[in-house]
Design a protein around this motif. Structure first.
Motif, PDB file in Angstrom:
ATOM      1  N   SER A  27       0.826  -1.212   0.000  1.00  0.00           N
ATOM      2  CA  SER A  27       0.000   0.000   0.000  1.00  0.00           C
ATOM      3  C   SER A  27       0.858   1.260   0.000  1.00  0.00           C
ATOM      4  CB  SER A  27      -0.961   0.010   1.186  1.00  0.00           C
ATOM      5  OG  SER A  27      -0.290   0.340   2.380  1.00  0.00           O
ATOM      6  N   VAL A  28       1.975   1.235   0.694  1.00  0.00           N
ATOM      7  CA  VAL A  28       2.880   2.385   0.678  1.00  0.00           C
ATOM      8  C   VAL A  28       3.475   2.547  -0.720  1.00  0.00           C
ATOM      9  CG1 VAL A  28       5.058   3.296   1.604  1.00  0.00           C
ATOM     10  CG2 VAL A  28       3.361   2.302   3.148  1.00  0.00           C
ATOM     11  N   TYR A  29       3.794   1.440  -1.354  1.00  0.00           N
ATOM     12  CA  TYR A  29       4.294   1.461  -2.730  1.00  0.00           C
ATOM     13  C   TYR A  29       3.225   2.021  -3.670  1.00  0.00           C
ATOM     14  CZ  TYR A  29       6.803  -0.314  -6.812  1.00  0.00           C
ATOM     15  OH  TYR A  29       7.470  -0.427  -7.995  1.00  0.00           O
ATOM     16  N   ALA A  30       1.974   1.642  -3.455  1.00  0.00           N
ATOM     17  CA  ALA A  30       0.871   2.166  -4.267  1.00  0.00           C
ATOM     18  C   ALA A  30       0.705   3.669  -4.054  1.00  0.00           C
ATOM     19  CB  ALA A  30      -0.432   1.432  -3.927  1.00  0.00           C
ATOM     20  N   GLN A  31       0.878   4.113  -2.826  1.00  0.00           N
ATOM     21  CA  GLN A  31       0.769   5.541  -2.554  1.00  0.00           C
ATOM     22  C   GLN A  31       1.907   6.316  -3.202  1.00  0.00           C
ATOM     23  OE1 GLN A  31      -0.414   6.529   1.544  1.00  0.00           O
ATOM     24  NE2 GLN A  31      -0.919   4.371   1.752  1.00  0.00           N
ATOM     25  N   LEU A  32       3.083   5.727  -3.246  1.00  0.00           N
ATOM     26  CA  LEU A  32       4.205   6.349  -3.942  1.00  0.00           C
ATOM     27  C   LEU A  32       3.875   6.501  -5.427  1.00  0.00           C
ATOM     28  CD1 LEU A  32       7.240   7.243  -3.941  1.00  0.00           C
ATOM     29  CD2 LEU A  32       7.753   4.864  -4.484  1.00  0.00           C
ATOM     30  N   GLY A  33       3.325   5.455  -6.033  1.00  0.00           N
ATOM     31  CA  GLY A  33       2.915   5.520  -7.436  1.00  0.00           C
ATOM     32  C   GLY A  33       1.816   6.538  -7.664  1.00  0.00           C
ATOM     33  N   PHE A  34       0.905   6.662  -6.712  1.00  0.00           N
ATOM     34  CA  PHE A  34      -0.187   7.625  -6.835  1.00  0.00           C
ATOM     35  C   PHE A  34       0.339   9.055  -6.834  1.00  0.00           C
ATOM     36  CE2 PHE A  34      -3.716  10.063  -4.771  1.00  0.00           C
ATOM     37  CZ  PHE A  34      -4.604   9.984  -5.827  1.00  0.00           C
ATOM     38  N   PHE A  35       1.257   9.357  -5.929  1.00  0.00           N
ATOM     39  CA  PHE A  35       1.808  10.710  -5.896  1.00  0.00           C
ATOM     40  C   PHE A  35       2.690  10.974  -7.112  1.00  0.00           C
ATOM     41  CE2 PHE A  35       0.658  10.311  -1.375  1.00  0.00           C
ATOM     42  CZ  PHE A  35      -0.194  11.403  -1.318  1.00  0.00           C
ATOM     43  N   ALA A  36       3.367   9.945  -7.607  1.00  0.00           N
ATOM     44  CA  ALA A  36       4.129  10.113  -8.846  1.00  0.00           C
ATOM     45  C   ALA A  36       3.182  10.426 -10.003  1.00  0.00           C
ATOM     46  CB  ALA A  36       4.938   8.853  -9.140  1.00  0.00           C
ATOM     47  N   TYR A  37       2.038   9.751 -10.034  1.00  0.00           N
ATOM     48  CA  TYR A  37       1.036  10.045 -11.067  1.00  0.00           C
ATOM     49  C   TYR A  37       0.523  11.480 -10.953  1.00  0.00           C
ATOM     50  CZ  TYR A  37      -3.575  10.617 -13.021  1.00  0.00           C
ATOM     51  OH  TYR A  37      -4.655  11.135 -13.673  1.00  0.00           O
ATOM     52  N   LEU A  38       0.252  11.926  -9.736  1.00  0.00           N
ATOM     53  CA  LEU A  38      -0.245  13.297  -9.552  1.00  0.00           C
ATOM     54  C   LEU A  38       0.768  14.319 -10.064  1.00  0.00           C
ATOM     55  CD1 LEU A  38      -1.918  13.074  -6.023  1.00  0.00           C
ATOM     56  CD2 LEU A  38      -3.042  13.125  -8.262  1.00  0.00           C
ATOM     57  N   ILE A  39       2.033  14.083  -9.799  1.00  0.00           N
ATOM     58  CA  ILE A  39       3.075  14.988 -10.289  1.00  0.00           C
ATOM     59  C   ILE A  39       3.169  14.915 -11.809  1.00  0.00           C
ATOM     60  CG2 ILE A  39       5.572  15.405 -10.311  1.00  0.00           C
ATOM     61  CD1 ILE A  39       5.512  14.474  -7.322  1.00  0.00           C
ATOM     62  N   LEU A  40       3.116  13.695 -12.355  1.00  0.00           N
ATOM     63  CA  LEU A  40       3.157  13.523 -13.811  1.00  0.00           C
ATOM     64  C   LEU A  40       1.965  14.209 -14.466  1.00  0.00           C
ATOM     65  CD1 LEU A  40       4.369  12.121 -16.360  1.00  0.00           C
ATOM     66  CD2 LEU A  40       2.834  10.215 -15.838  1.00  0.00           C
ATOM     67  N   ASN A  41       0.795  14.047 -13.902  1.00  0.00           N
ATOM     68  CA  ASN A  41      -0.413  14.666 -14.451  1.00  0.00           C
ATOM     69  C   ASN A  41      -0.318  16.194 -14.396  1.00  0.00           C
ATOM     70  OD1 ASN A  41      -3.041  14.366 -15.635  1.00  0.00           O
ATOM     71  ND2 ASN A  41      -3.893  15.006 -13.671  1.00  0.00           N
ATOM     72  N   TYR A  42       0.143  16.719 -13.291  1.00  0.00           N
ATOM     73  CA  TYR A  42       0.303  18.165 -13.145  1.00  0.00           C
ATOM     74  C   TYR A  42       1.302  18.704 -14.177  1.00  0.00           C
ATOM     75  CZ  TYR A  42       1.222  22.660 -10.916  1.00  0.00           C
ATOM     76  OH  TYR A  42       1.365  23.998 -10.658  1.00  0.00           O
ATOM     77  N   THR A  43       2.400  17.977 -14.361  1.00  0.00           N
ATOM     78  CA  THR A  43       3.403  18.384 -15.345  1.00  0.00           C
ATOM     79  C   THR A  43       2.854  18.269 -16.758  1.00  0.00           C
ATOM     80  OG1 THR A  43       5.129  17.610 -13.843  1.00  0.00           O
ATOM     81  CG2 THR A  43       5.759  17.973 -16.145  1.00  0.00           C
ATOM     82  N   GLY A  44       2.153  17.179 -17.047  1.00  0.00           N
ATOM     83  CA  GLY A  44       1.573  16.989 -18.374  1.00  0.00           C
ATOM     84  C   GLY A  44       0.574  18.071 -18.738  1.00  0.00           C
ATOM     85  N   ILE A  45      -0.241  18.456 -17.776  1.00  0.00           N
ATOM     86  CA  ILE A  45      -1.211  19.533 -18.013  1.00  0.00           C
ATOM     87  C   ILE A  45      -0.493  20.861 -18.236  1.00  0.00           C
ATOM     88  CG2 ILE A  45      -3.017  20.918 -16.891  1.00  0.00           C
ATOM     89  CD1 ILE A  45      -4.004  18.301 -15.601  1.00  0.00           C
ATOM     90  N   GLY A  46       0.634  21.047 -17.572  1.00  0.00           N
ATOM     91  CA  GLY A  46       1.393  22.284 -17.739  1.00  0.00           C
ATOM     92  C   GLY A  46       2.149  22.353 -19.060  1.00  0.00           C
ATOM     93  N   VAL A  47       2.555  21.203 -19.586  1.00  0.00           N
ATOM     94  CA  VAL A  47       3.346  21.177 -20.815  1.00  0.00           C
ATOM     95  C   VAL A  47       2.462  21.118 -22.062  1.00  0.00           C
ATOM     96  CG1 VAL A  47       5.012  19.805 -22.136  1.00  0.00           C
ATOM     97  CG2 VAL A  47       5.346  20.147 -19.681  1.00  0.00           C
ATOM     98  N   PHE A  48       1.438  20.294 -22.022  1.00  0.00           N
ATOM     99  CA  PHE A  48       0.578  20.083 -23.183  1.00  0.00           C
ATOM    100  C   PHE A  48      -0.782  20.727 -22.957  1.00  0.00           C
ATOM    101  CE2 PHE A  48       3.298  16.275 -22.802  1.00  0.00           C
ATOM    102  CZ  PHE A  48       3.971  16.364 -24.009  1.00  0.00           C
ATOM    103  N   PRO A  49      -1.474  21.072 -24.034  1.00  0.00           N
ATOM    104  CA  PRO A  49      -2.882  21.465 -23.876  1.00  0.00           C
ATOM    105  C   PRO A  49      -3.668  20.288 -23.279  1.00  0.00           C
ATOM    106  CG  PRO A  49      -2.083  22.039 -26.066  1.00  0.00           C
ATOM    107  CD  PRO A  49      -1.013  21.217 -25.416  1.00  0.00           C
TER     108      PRO A  49
END
Length: 189
Positions: A50-72
């Motif tokens: 579950s801690v590993y899953a939470q790490l992946g979840f926060f990595a996804y949130l950062i990736l999503n935030y970056t993706g929204i900032g870079v691409f339309p």
């Protein structure tokens, strides 16, 4: 959310571990201590997953935030969809075709299991939010989950894969379904 995800991971690991023991027919506890220690080991393992899953979840949130900032936004959604499909294809087919040493049936079953789970979770996410949540949820439940299980896929043991995928999918589904409730803006008074 951290503690609930921890409990979901622990419960998922206990269910997967006991189901695997039952299916394999190896419920062989030599003493009463074994009977109590094995579920405790499963609980601890589930908490780690579950801690590993939470790490992946926060990595996804950062990736999503970056993706929204870079691409339309519309382009980012299509990129997520393409990456999700590529991840599923890599899991279900390309590892077997390129690698050749694996049995393709177990990879195909795992790919279909992840796909069906992603579709179900995306459906419930859309029902509780709006239609724009479908692609990000699908991406998280497929591509990010597959990235999280790369380590166990390299081992090549189906029981180990089941043992990590069950609590991981449960934790990921819970986290993505709860995200809009955590981010719900408070009403100004």
């Amino acid at each position: 959310m951290f503690w609930t995800t921890l409990l979901i991971g622990a419960g998922g690991a206990v269910l997967a571990g006991l189901a695997l023991q039952t299916v394999n027919g190896k419920i062989d506890f030599k003493s009463t201590a074994d009977f109590f220690i094995y579920p405790l080991i499963l609980l601890g393992y589930g908490m780690l997953v579950s801690v590993y899953a939470q790490l992946g979840f926060f990595a996804y949130l950062i990736l999503n935030y970056t993706g929204i900032g870079v691409f339309p936004r519309k382009v980012w959604k299509y990129i997520q969809l393409v990456l999700a499909v590529l991840a599923l294809l890599e899991l279900a087919f390309l590892r077997t075709v390129v690698g050749g040493e694996r049995n393709g049936l177990s990879d195909l079953i795992l790919g279909v299991l992840i796909l069906m789970t992603a579709i179900a979770v995306s459906y419930f996410k859309v029902k509780s939010t709006n239609a724009s949540a479908w692609i990000p949820t699908f991406f998280f439940m497929t591509a990010i989950t597959i990235v999280e299980i790369i380590g166990v896929l390299r081992i090549g043991v189906d029981n180990a894969t089941i043992f990590i995928v069950v609590p991981l999918l449960a934790c990921n589904a819970f986290q993505i379904l709860m995200l809009h409730r955590v981010l719900k803006p408070s009403i100004a008074q």
